[in-house]
Design a protein around this motif. Structure first.
Motif, PDB file in Angstrom:
ATOM      1  N   LYS A 163      32.405 -11.563 -57.053  1.00 58.17           N
ATOM      2  CA  LYS A 163      33.094 -11.315 -58.319  1.00 58.17           C
ATOM      3  C   LYS A 163      32.223 -10.612 -59.354  1.00 58.17           C
ATOM      4  CE  LYS A 163      36.944 -13.130 -56.997  1.00 58.17           C
ATOM      5  NZ  LYS A 163      38.166 -12.297 -56.820  1.00 58.17           N
ATOM      6  N   GLY A 164      31.023 -10.203 -58.983  1.00 60.23           N
ATOM      7  CA  GLY A 164      30.205  -9.431 -59.908  1.00 60.23           C
ATOM      8  C   GLY A 164      28.835 -10.002 -60.194  1.00 60.23           C
ATOM      9  N   GLY A 165      28.549 -11.233 -59.743  1.00 65.64           N
ATOM     10  CA  GLY A 165      27.221 -11.791 -59.940  1.00 65.64           C
ATOM     11  C   GLY A 165      26.200 -11.066 -59.083  1.00 65.64           C
ATOM     12  N   ASN A 166      24.993 -10.907 -59.613  1.00 73.58           N
ATOM     13  CA  ASN A 166      23.983 -10.160 -58.867  1.00 73.58           C
ATOM     14  C   ASN A 166      22.581 -10.733 -59.017  1.00 73.58           C
ATOM     15  OD1 ASN A 166      23.316  -7.927 -57.157  1.00 73.58           O
ATOM     16  ND2 ASN A 166      22.425  -6.878 -58.933  1.00 73.58           N
ATOM     17  N   SER A 167      22.432 -11.846 -59.711  1.00 73.17           N
ATOM     18  CA  SER A 167      21.116 -12.417 -59.957  1.00 73.17           C
ATOM     19  C   SER A 167      20.735 -13.364 -58.833  1.00 73.17           C
ATOM     20  CB  SER A 167      21.100 -13.159 -61.304  1.00 73.17           C
ATOM     21  OG  SER A 167      19.871 -13.828 -61.480  1.00 73.17           O
ATOM     22  N   LYS A 168      19.723 -12.974 -58.058  1.00 73.90           N
ATOM     23  CA  LYS A 168      19.250 -13.843 -56.980  1.00 73.90           C
ATOM     24  C   LYS A 168      18.609 -15.111 -57.526  1.00 73.90           C
ATOM     25  CE  LYS A 168      18.049 -10.023 -55.951  1.00 73.90           C
ATOM     26  NZ  LYS A 168      18.401  -8.662 -56.410  1.00 73.90           N
ATOM     27  N   TRP A 169      17.904 -14.990 -58.651  1.00 71.37           N
ATOM     28  CA  TRP A 169      17.235 -16.174 -59.218  1.00 71.37           C
ATOM     29  C   TRP A 169      18.239 -17.148 -59.821  1.00 71.37           C
ATOM     30  CZ3 TRP A 169      12.718 -17.989 -58.122  1.00 71.37           C
ATOM     31  CH2 TRP A 169      11.698 -17.130 -57.695  1.00 71.37           C
ATOM     32  N   ASN A 197      15.398 -21.792 -51.078  1.00 69.08           N
ATOM     33  CA  ASN A 197      16.645 -21.468 -51.773  1.00 69.08           C
ATOM     34  C   ASN A 197      16.736 -19.979 -52.112  1.00 69.08           C
ATOM     35  OD1 ASN A 197      17.336 -24.171 -51.687  1.00 69.08           O
ATOM     36  ND2 ASN A 197      16.580 -24.608 -53.745  1.00 69.08           N
ATOM     37  N   LEU A 198      15.591 -19.363 -52.448  1.00 74.41           N
ATOM     38  CA  LEU A 198      15.599 -17.933 -52.753  1.00 74.41           C
ATOM     39  C   LEU A 198      15.971 -17.109 -51.520  1.00 74.41           C
ATOM     40  CD1 LEU A 198      15.077 -15.703 -54.837  1.00 74.41           C
ATOM     41  CD2 LEU A 198      12.661 -15.724 -54.129  1.00 74.41           C
ATOM     42  N   MET A 199      15.441 -17.494 -50.364  1.00 73.59           N
ATOM     43  CA  MET A 199      15.797 -16.792 -49.131  1.00 73.59           C
ATOM     44  C   MET A 199      17.265 -16.974 -48.791  1.00 73.59           C
ATOM     45  SD  MET A 199      12.499 -17.108 -46.578  1.00 73.59           S
ATOM     46  CE  MET A 199      12.276 -18.881 -46.741  1.00 73.59           C
ATOM     47  N   TYR A 204      19.238 -14.537 -50.979  1.00 77.53           N
ATOM     48  CA  TYR A 204      19.224 -13.176 -50.433  1.00 77.53           C
ATOM     49  C   TYR A 204      20.174 -13.063 -49.234  1.00 77.53           C
ATOM     50  CZ  TYR A 204      15.488 -11.004 -53.164  1.00 77.53           C
ATOM     51  OH  TYR A 204      14.752 -10.430 -54.177  1.00 77.53           O
ATOM     52  N   GLY A 205      20.204 -14.109 -48.406  1.00 75.82           N
ATOM     53  CA  GLY A 205      21.099 -14.087 -47.261  1.00 75.82           C
ATOM     54  C   GLY A 205      22.558 -14.030 -47.669  1.00 75.82           C
ATOM     55  N   LEU A 206      22.927 -14.823 -48.681  1.00 76.06           N
ATOM     56  CA  LEU A 206      24.308 -14.805 -49.158  1.00 76.06           C
ATOM     57  C   LEU A 206      24.664 -13.484 -49.827  1.00 76.06           C
ATOM     58  CD1 LEU A 206      25.139 -18.312 -50.705  1.00 76.06           C
ATOM     59  CD2 LEU A 206      26.374 -17.111 -48.905  1.00 76.06           C
ATOM     60  N   GLY A 260      18.762  -9.496 -45.269  1.00 82.01           N
ATOM     61  CA  GLY A 260      19.571 -10.705 -45.340  1.00 82.01           C
ATOM     62  C   GLY A 260      19.462 -11.534 -44.089  1.00 82.01           C
ATOM     63  N   PHE A 261      19.448 -10.870 -42.942  1.00 82.13           N
ATOM     64  CA  PHE A 261      19.325 -11.581 -41.665  1.00 82.13           C
ATOM     65  C   PHE A 261      17.992 -12.322 -41.580  1.00 82.13           C
ATOM     66  CE2 PHE A 261      17.892 -11.790 -37.290  1.00 82.13           C
ATOM     67  CZ  PHE A 261      18.980 -12.325 -36.626  1.00 82.13           C
ATOM     68  N   LEU A 262      16.898 -11.624 -41.880  1.00 77.35           N
ATOM     69  CA  LEU A 262      15.575 -12.230 -41.787  1.00 77.35           C
ATOM     70  C   LEU A 262      15.388 -13.344 -42.815  1.00 77.35           C
ATOM     71  CD1 LEU A 262      13.351  -9.069 -41.191  1.00 77.35           C
ATOM     72  CD2 LEU A 262      14.119 -10.747 -39.512  1.00 77.35           C
ATOM     73  N   CYS A 263      15.935 -13.147 -44.020  1.00 81.05           N
ATOM     74  CA  CYS A 263      15.818 -14.181 -45.059  1.00 81.05           C
ATOM     75  C   CYS A 263      16.582 -15.439 -44.676  1.00 81.05           C
ATOM     76  CB  CYS A 263      16.318 -13.646 -46.395  1.00 81.05           C
ATOM     77  SG  CYS A 263      15.175 -12.502 -47.211  1.00 81.05           S
ATOM     78  N   THR A 264      17.784 -15.273 -44.127  1.00 81.64           N
ATOM     79  CA  THR A 264      18.559 -16.439 -43.709  1.00 81.64           C
ATOM     80  C   THR A 264      17.878 -17.166 -42.570  1.00 81.64           C
ATOM     81  OG1 THR A 264      20.585 -15.278 -44.351  1.00 81.64           O
ATOM     82  CG2 THR A 264      20.831 -17.226 -42.980  1.00 81.64           C
ATOM     83  N   LEU A 265      17.344 -16.394 -41.626  1.00 80.81           N
ATOM     84  CA  LEU A 265      16.618 -17.009 -40.506  1.00 80.81           C
ATOM     85  C   LEU A 265      15.376 -17.730 -41.017  1.00 80.81           C
ATOM     86  CD1 LEU A 265      17.296 -16.953 -37.463  1.00 80.81           C
ATOM     87  CD2 LEU A 265      15.574 -15.167 -37.209  1.00 80.81           C
ATOM     88  N   GLY A 266      14.653 -17.097 -41.949  1.00 83.91           N
ATOM     89  CA  GLY A 266      13.479 -17.734 -42.525  1.00 83.91           C
ATOM     90  C   GLY A 266      13.818 -18.973 -43.336  1.00 83.91           C
ATOM     91  N   ALA A 267      14.956 -18.928 -44.032  1.00 81.59           N
ATOM     92  CA  ALA A 267      15.385 -20.091 -44.806  1.00 81.59           C
ATOM     93  C   ALA A 267      15.721 -21.264 -43.899  1.00 81.59           C
ATOM     94  CB  ALA A 267      16.591 -19.728 -45.666  1.00 81.59           C
ATOM     95  N   SER A 268      16.366 -20.994 -42.765  1.00 79.39           N
ATOM     96  CA  SER A 268      16.683 -22.057 -41.813  1.00 79.39           C
ATOM     97  C   SER A 268      15.409 -22.690 -41.263  1.00 79.39           C
ATOM     98  CB  SER A 268      17.531 -21.505 -40.662  1.00 79.39           C
ATOM     99  OG  SER A 268      18.758 -21.004 -41.129  1.00 79.39           O
ATOM    100  N   ALA A 269      14.417 -21.835 -40.947  1.00 82.44           N
ATOM    101  CA  ALA A 269      13.142 -22.355 -40.451  1.00 82.44           C
ATOM    102  C   ALA A 269      12.426 -23.171 -41.525  1.00 82.44           C
ATOM    103  CB  ALA A 269      12.258 -21.200 -39.979  1.00 82.44           C
ATOM    104  N   THR A 270      12.446 -22.679 -42.765  1.00 77.17           N
ATOM    105  CA  THR A 270      11.779 -23.384 -43.864  1.00 77.17           C
ATOM    106  C   THR A 270      12.442 -24.729 -44.147  1.00 77.17           C
ATOM    107  OG1 THR A 270      11.199 -21.255 -44.854  1.00 77.17           O
ATOM    108  CG2 THR A 270      11.014 -23.186 -46.259  1.00 77.17           C
TER     109      THR A 270
END
Length: 383
Positions: free
Chosen positions: A71-77, A136-138, A141-143, A212-222
């Motif tokens: 819907k227009g949000g763009n802030s990762k933080w 959470n940051l990773m 990025y994935g989302l 996005g793929f690598l961040c989501t994979l890294g987030a799952s590992a973390t």
């Protein structure tokens, strides 16, 4: 006569030792007490409620996080901030289960163990808080760069990472079913990695899809590493696992993670664009605020379920239950976000479910074996 009394005393000591050992084994294997049926039913009811909290909270929070971007949000933080900023809703539970109140230990450590120093506990909270911030940051990025369906299926790899970290950190034994689960989840993630044709609906470039793929994979590992390290800290550092300690492990690291997100929000300069982002949000300012608020609330509802399952059963079981929501989210995403569900994604979904079922079945077999050993222990105690 003295020899007979000494032999009787040795047998009594061995029986007490075996009884204590059986109680500790029961605690570690599942934390399910041997209770009368009415009390056991209440235990199952609590587990069912906590499971519902975890599944509903995690699924809703994931979908709301994607809605924020769509819907227009763009802030990762900001998306990272709301994943931990809702911890104040846990404060009533935090004060209710204070260390001064009676709490039921669910660890194997003796109550006389020396408590860790303040500096050690402070280091743990800081470390886990910063680890959660990066995790959470990773996820954010994935989302942002992946459709919800692909994102959720990739999150299923956390079970594979959990088994790996548990093997090295928590002495988890590998079985054929667990290895089968690892292979299936790896294949599922690999299918999504090499197939990005269905990602055209997001309008993201190929490079951002890879990020996005690598961040989501890294987030799952973390996240899996986080759970294993928390379990290790309970066993080796804190040496007790009561509900108030579990709440402290949630509230204090969440506070550190929230502070780190605020620093990241200002350091990145994203804070200056938040007012403009709220004005340009497709559904209006109220919807913008409600999306962020309810995202924070639903993540904490998920945390309550996670904490409850840790208290009633184990941290490993809570991680397994959180994976149950992953196959549900892609189906809902197809209906609400119009993600494509082509043959490759269906195959990845089926492989992820198959891997999950293999993992669950292994724990079912372990539970059955633990129940079968109880009558044998009773017979040994009677000797």
């Amino acid at each position: 006569m003295e020899a007979a009394q000494e032999l009787q005393l040795q047998l009594q000591t061995r029986a007490e030792s075996r009884e204590g050992s059986s109680q500790r084994d029961a605690t570690v294997s599942g934390n399910q007490p041997s209770l009368p049926k009415p009390i056991l039913y209440k235990w199952w009811l609590r587990v069912a409620i906590y499971t519902l909290f975890l599944l509903a909270g995690q699924s809703t929070a994931t979908l709301l996080g994607r809605l924020y971007y769509d819907k227009g949000g763009n802030s990762k933080w900001m998306a990272t901030f709301v994943q931990s900023a809702g911890f104040p809703i846990l404060l009533p539970l935090f004060f209710f289960f204070s260390p001064t109140s009676k709490s039921t230990p669910i660890s194997i450590s003796p109550s006389s163990a020396k408590p860790p120093s303040f500096s050690t506990i402070l280091f743990l909270y800081l470390f886990f808080g910063l680890l959660l911030t990066g995790d959470n940051l990773m996820y954010s990025y994935g989302l942002l760069y992946l459709p919800v369906s692909t994102y959720s299926l990739l999150c299923a790899t956390q079970l594979a990472f959990n088994a790996l970290f548990s093997f090295f950190l928590n002495s988890q034994k590998f079985t054929m079913l667990i290895l089968n689960s690892l292979v299936l989840l790896t294949i599922s993630a690999s299918l999504l990695a090499v197939h990005s044709d269905s990602e055209d609906t997001t309008g993201t470039p190929k490079g951002k899809y890879v990020i996005g793929f690598l961040c989501t994979l890294g987030a799952s590992a973390t996240y899996s590493l986080y759970l294993s390290l928390v379990q290790l800290s309970f066993q080796k550092v804190i040496k007790r696992e009561t509900f108030d300690v579990v709440l402290e492990m949630q509230v204090y690291p969440s506070f550190v993670a929230t502070c780190a997100c605020v620093v990241g929000l200002f350091a990145s300069g994203e804070w200056s664009g938040l007012s403009e982002e709220m004005k340009e949000y497709e559904d209006g300012k109220i919807s913008y605020l409600m999306t962020l608020i309810w995202t924070a609330v639903t993540w904490q509802i998920s945390s309550v379920g996670l904490l409850g399952l840790i208290f009633e059963v184990s941290s490993l079981f809570s991680n397994v239950i959180s994976t149950v929501a992953l196959p549900v989210v892609p189906v809902v995403a197809v209906m609400f976000f119009h993600d494509k569900m082509d043959g490759v994604k269906v195959m990845a979904l089926l492989l992820a479910v198959w891997g999950f079922v293999s993992y669950i079945y292994q724990h079912y077999l372990d539970d059955c074996r633990s129940k079968e050993t109880k009558p044998m222990r009773v017979k040994l105690l009677m000797l």
